[in-house]
Design a protein around this motif. Structure first.
Motif, PDB file in Angstrom:
ATOM      1  N   ALA A 224      -6.134   8.326   7.180  1.00  0.00           N
ATOM      2  CA  ALA A 224      -4.951   8.364   8.191  1.00  0.00           C
ATOM      3  C   ALA A 224      -4.115   8.193   7.637  1.00  0.00           C
ATOM      4  O   ALA A 224      -3.407   7.122   6.598  1.00  0.00           O
ATOM      5  CB  ALA A 224      -5.074   6.954   9.246  1.00  0.00           C
ATOM      6  N   ASP A 225      -2.661   7.869   7.996  1.00  0.00           N
ATOM      7  CA  ASP A 225      -1.601   8.019   7.755  1.00  0.00           C
ATOM      8  C   ASP A 225      -1.324   6.664   7.289  1.00  0.00           C
ATOM      9  O   ASP A 225      -0.114   6.353   6.547  1.00  0.00           O
ATOM     10  CB  ASP A 225      -0.326   7.962   9.042  1.00  0.00           C
ATOM     11  CG  ASP A 225       0.090   9.879   9.186  1.00  0.00           C
ATOM     12  OD1 ASP A 225      -0.739  10.629   8.572  1.00  0.00           O
ATOM     13  OD2 ASP A 225       0.267  10.202  10.234  1.00  0.00           O
ATOM     14  N   GLU A 226      -1.304   5.304   8.433  1.00  0.00           N
ATOM     15  CA  GLU A 226      -0.910   4.206   7.857  1.00  0.00           C
ATOM     16  C   GLU A 226      -2.182   3.694   6.512  1.00  0.00           C
ATOM     17  O   GLU A 226      -2.120   2.748   6.317  1.00  0.00           O
ATOM     18  CB  GLU A 226      -1.417   3.723   9.004  1.00  0.00           C
ATOM     19  CG  GLU A 226       0.010   3.389   9.815  1.00  0.00           C
ATOM     20  CD  GLU A 226       1.143   3.760   8.779  1.00  0.00           C
ATOM     21  OE1 GLU A 226       1.621   2.874   8.123  1.00  0.00           O
ATOM     22  OE2 GLU A 226       2.351   4.160   9.670  1.00  0.00           O
ATOM     23  N   SER A 227      -3.313   4.533   6.382  1.00  0.00           N
ATOM     24  CA  SER A 227      -4.830   3.715   5.950  1.00  0.00           C
ATOM     25  C   SER A 227      -3.833   3.691   3.775  1.00  0.00           C
ATOM     26  O   SER A 227      -3.226   3.917   3.654  1.00  0.00           O
ATOM     27  CB  SER A 227      -5.891   4.866   5.439  1.00  0.00           C
ATOM     28  OG  SER A 227      -5.121   5.932   5.507  1.00  0.00           O
ATOM     29  N   MET A 228      -5.357   2.765   3.494  1.00  0.00           N
ATOM     30  CA  MET A 228      -4.379   2.480   2.275  1.00  0.00           C
ATOM     31  C   MET A 228      -5.628   3.652   0.918  1.00  0.00           C
ATOM     32  O   MET A 228      -7.046   3.580   0.888  1.00  0.00           O
ATOM     33  CB  MET A 228      -4.503   1.188   1.457  1.00  0.00           C
ATOM     34  CG  MET A 228      -4.595   1.215   0.035  1.00  0.00           C
ATOM     35  SD  MET A 228      -4.160  -1.371  -0.503  1.00  0.00           S
ATOM     36  CE  MET A 228      -4.859  -0.264  -2.156  1.00  0.00           C
TER      37      MET A 228
ATOM     38  N   TYR B  83     -13.951   2.217  -2.857  1.00  0.00           N
ATOM     39  CA  TYR B  83     -13.711   2.937  -1.374  1.00  0.00           C
ATOM     40  C   TYR B  83     -12.831   4.457  -1.704  1.00  0.00           C
ATOM     41  O   TYR B  83     -12.631   3.868  -1.800  1.00  0.00           O
ATOM     42  CB  TYR B  83     -14.241   2.867  -0.337  1.00  0.00           C
ATOM     43  CG  TYR B  83     -15.447   1.728  -0.260  1.00  0.00           C
ATOM     44  CD1 TYR B  83     -16.742   2.929  -0.171  1.00  0.00           C
ATOM     45  CD2 TYR B  83     -15.345   0.115   0.157  1.00  0.00           C
ATOM     46  CE1 TYR B  83     -17.261   1.948   0.456  1.00  0.00           C
ATOM     47  CE2 TYR B  83     -16.103  -0.095   0.367  1.00  0.00           C
ATOM     48  CZ  TYR B  83     -18.035  -0.155   0.149  1.00  0.00           C
ATOM     49  OH  TYR B  83     -19.229  -0.542   0.587  1.00  0.00           O
ATOM     50  N   TRP B  84     -13.195   5.168  -1.161  1.00  0.00           N
ATOM     51  CA  TRP B  84     -12.187   6.974  -1.746  1.00  0.00           C
ATOM     52  C   TRP B  84     -11.058   6.111  -0.503  1.00  0.00           C
ATOM     53  O   TRP B  84      -9.928   6.349  -1.189  1.00  0.00           O
ATOM     54  CB  TRP B  84     -12.532   7.950  -0.835  1.00  0.00           C
ATOM     55  CG  TRP B  84     -12.880   7.975   0.828  1.00  0.00           C
ATOM     56  CD1 TRP B  84     -13.599   7.594   1.158  1.00  0.00           C
ATOM     57  CD2 TRP B  84     -11.935   8.513   1.339  1.00  0.00           C
ATOM     58  NE1 TRP B  84     -13.666   7.551   2.754  1.00  0.00           N
ATOM     59  CE2 TRP B  84     -12.713   8.611   2.943  1.00  0.00           C
ATOM     60  CE3 TRP B  84     -10.771   9.496   1.411  1.00  0.00           C
ATOM     61  CZ2 TRP B  84     -11.615   8.944   3.837  1.00  0.00           C
ATOM     62  CZ3 TRP B  84      -9.759   9.987   2.445  1.00  0.00           C
ATOM     63  CH2 TRP B  84     -10.730   9.684   3.785  1.00  0.00           C
ATOM     64  N   ASP B  85     -11.646   5.775   0.132  1.00  0.00           N
ATOM     65  CA  ASP B  85     -10.243   4.831   0.713  1.00  0.00           C
ATOM     66  C   ASP B  85      -9.815   3.843   1.734  1.00  0.00           C
ATOM     67  O   ASP B  85     -11.930   3.452   2.328  1.00  0.00           O
ATOM     68  CB  ASP B  85      -9.728   6.514   1.997  1.00  0.00           C
ATOM     69  CG  ASP B  85      -8.565   6.013   3.110  1.00  0.00           C
ATOM     70  OD1 ASP B  85      -8.340   4.653   3.255  1.00  0.00           O
ATOM     71  OD2 ASP B  85      -7.787   6.365   2.768  1.00  0.00           O
TER      72      ASP B  85
ATOM     73  N   SER C  17       1.107  -1.084  -0.184  1.00  0.00           N
ATOM     74  CA  SER C  17      -0.417  -0.452  -0.055  1.00  0.00           C
ATOM     75  C   SER C  17       1.104   1.620   0.132  1.00  0.00           C
ATOM     76  O   SER C  17       2.128   0.884   0.256  1.00  0.00           O
ATOM     77  CB  SER C  17      -0.415  -0.290   1.270  1.00  0.00           C
ATOM     78  OG  SER C  17       0.000   0.007   2.230  1.00  0.00           O
ATOM     79  N   ILE C  18       0.192   2.403  -0.207  1.00  0.00           N
ATOM     80  CA  ILE C  18       1.146   3.997  -0.264  1.00  0.00           C
ATOM     81  C   ILE C  18       1.078   4.948   0.992  1.00  0.00           C
ATOM     82  O   ILE C  18      -0.157   5.300   0.784  1.00  0.00           O
ATOM     83  CB  ILE C  18       0.995   4.562  -1.922  1.00  0.00           C
ATOM     84  CG1 ILE C  18       1.133   3.226  -2.432  1.00  0.00           C
ATOM     85  CG2 ILE C  18       1.270   5.700  -2.126  1.00  0.00           C
ATOM     86  CD1 ILE C  18       1.458   3.225  -4.093  1.00  0.00           C
TER      87      ILE C  18
END
Length: 409
Positions: free
Chosen positions: A251-255, A301-303, A227-228
């Protein structure tokens, strides 16, 4: 245009048939597609709709960006908005699909004002989006030498944001005081302008800048699970990577879905330009991770990590972008099974975007509904956004070329 006449006949016939079934049901492009009148219907009607929208836009320095919920017409922005290049790009793709001189004239009209971007100091990394999507497509289709000159100047302008200590292009100069030296995954797409310029009369250092940026992005924006991170922060003086954060994701660690798309496409094109296998491998793994995490209905989804899922907004712009990235990746991989895999992944995304749920039809001037721009800032949520249409049109062009190539074999 070549296909419109026959399509409109089919459209009329289908409308009459469906009108008998339900007088309350409005005929739209999707109604006809569902009736399987024509495989090319979405392409034809997309081009036709772009041309109709062109006829309503009078000021060449005002560009479509989004459509407010409940409204039909595009909200417009100026030359220096980061999205300014997408509308002329849409027009160039529509011209490529139709060979319509009126659309070509419109593409030229809306491309011309963006010249100033190439000759004024860069205040963000989006020079590539603004100039390559407009002038780049125009030059590819017309060979206009003036367009080439502007593109070379734009590449030099973009390169002024490069920091050799860090090894990347600074994405948001205005944000340095707030968050520090920053490089975002979106910037991978702007490398194409630098790679192009290095091959077409620009300084060869532009290639090195683009390659270095791709390398550093791969090292610091791509996580171990593929993931990025949206944003990589660096110490501007030492060049040391400090941390990865988000700006537009949950969030910082979300995709963040669109960020994953920038990565898939950006590393695939970096492989195309450099031949470096690590870029291709990165794109493959980013693509596989995206496919693995797609929800059951096949639209991101958007995230991917929004805790409100399944009640979180979708992002059609991520889907259209990833469709293009998958097609670019399919062009670059050597293994035939992988070519088939990523081509089919792109077709699956496009099929979803061409469905009733996402294709705008008569709803408004856009081609696609349900994009999400910047949810954390409560901006452009579940609305049409111009870059969704841009990548949708690019994917239509790519798929048509692929089908034409297969037909000739």
């Amino acid at each position: 245009m070549k296909l419109i006449k026959g399509t409109l006949v089919a459209l009329t016939c289908a409308a009459m048939l469906m009108g008998c079934e339900s007088k309350k049901k409005e005929t739209s492009s999707i109604d006809v597609k569902d009736a399987e009148v024509s495989k090319n219907l979405v392409l034809d009607l997309s081009v036709d709709k772009v041309k109709n929208t062109l006829g309503t836009l009078k000021e060449a320095d005002s560009f479509p960006r989004n459509i407010t919920k409940g409204q039909k017409d595009w909200n417009l922005v100026g030359v220096r908005d980061w999205c300014s290049g997408f509308w002329p790009g849409v027009l160039w793709y529509a011209y490529e699909l139709s060979d319509d001189p009126e659309i070509k004239a419109g593409a030229e009209k809306f491309t011309a004002p963006l010249k100033e971007i190439a000759y004024t100091p860069a205040d963000n990394h989006d020079v590539g989006f603004m100039v390559y999507c407009s002038y780049g497509n125009g030059y590819r289709l017309t060979g206009n030498e003036e367009y080439k000159t502007v593109m070379l100047a734009a590449a030099d302008t973009l390169a002024t944001l490069y920091n050799p200590k860090v090894g990347t292009i600074l994405s948001w100069p205005v944000m340095v005081d707030k968050i520090g030296y920053n490089t975002i995954i979106d910037n991978m797409m702007n490398l194409e302008l630098l790679f192009w310029a290095a091959k077409n009369g620009g300084d060869k250092s532009l290639y090195d800048i683009a390659d270095s940026h791709a390398q550093k992005s791969m090292e610091h924006l791509v996580r171990p699970d593929y993931s990025i991170y949206h944003v990589a922060l660096f110490d501007e003086k030492t060049g040391e990577f400090t941390k990865g954060i988000t700006h537009q994701g949950y969030a910082d660690e979300s995709m963040w879905a669109r960020g994953q798309g920038w990565g898939i496409y950006g590393f695939a094109l970096s492989y195309r330009e450099t031949g470096k296998e690590e870029y291709l491998d990165t794109s493959i793994k980013l693509a596989d991770h995206f496919i693995e995490r797609l929800p059951e209905d096949g639209v991101p989804y958007w995230d991917f990590d929004d805790p409100k899922i399944p009640n979180a907004p979708k992002d059609a712009s991520a889907a259209s972008l990833v469709a293009c990235g998958m097609l670019e990746l399919a062009d670059q991989v050597k293994d035939n099974a992988l070519k088939v895999k990523y081509t089919q992944a792109a077709k699956d995304l496009m099929a979803k975007l061409e469905s009733k749920a996402y294709f705008s039809g008569d709803t408004n001037q856009a081609l696609l509904l349900h994009s999400t721009g910047h949810l954390p800032h409560n901006s452009e949520i579940d609305v049409p956004i111009i870059y969704a249409d841009y990548y949708f049109m690019e994917a239509l062009v790519r798929l048509k070329k692929l089908e034409d190539k297969i037909a000739m074999q």
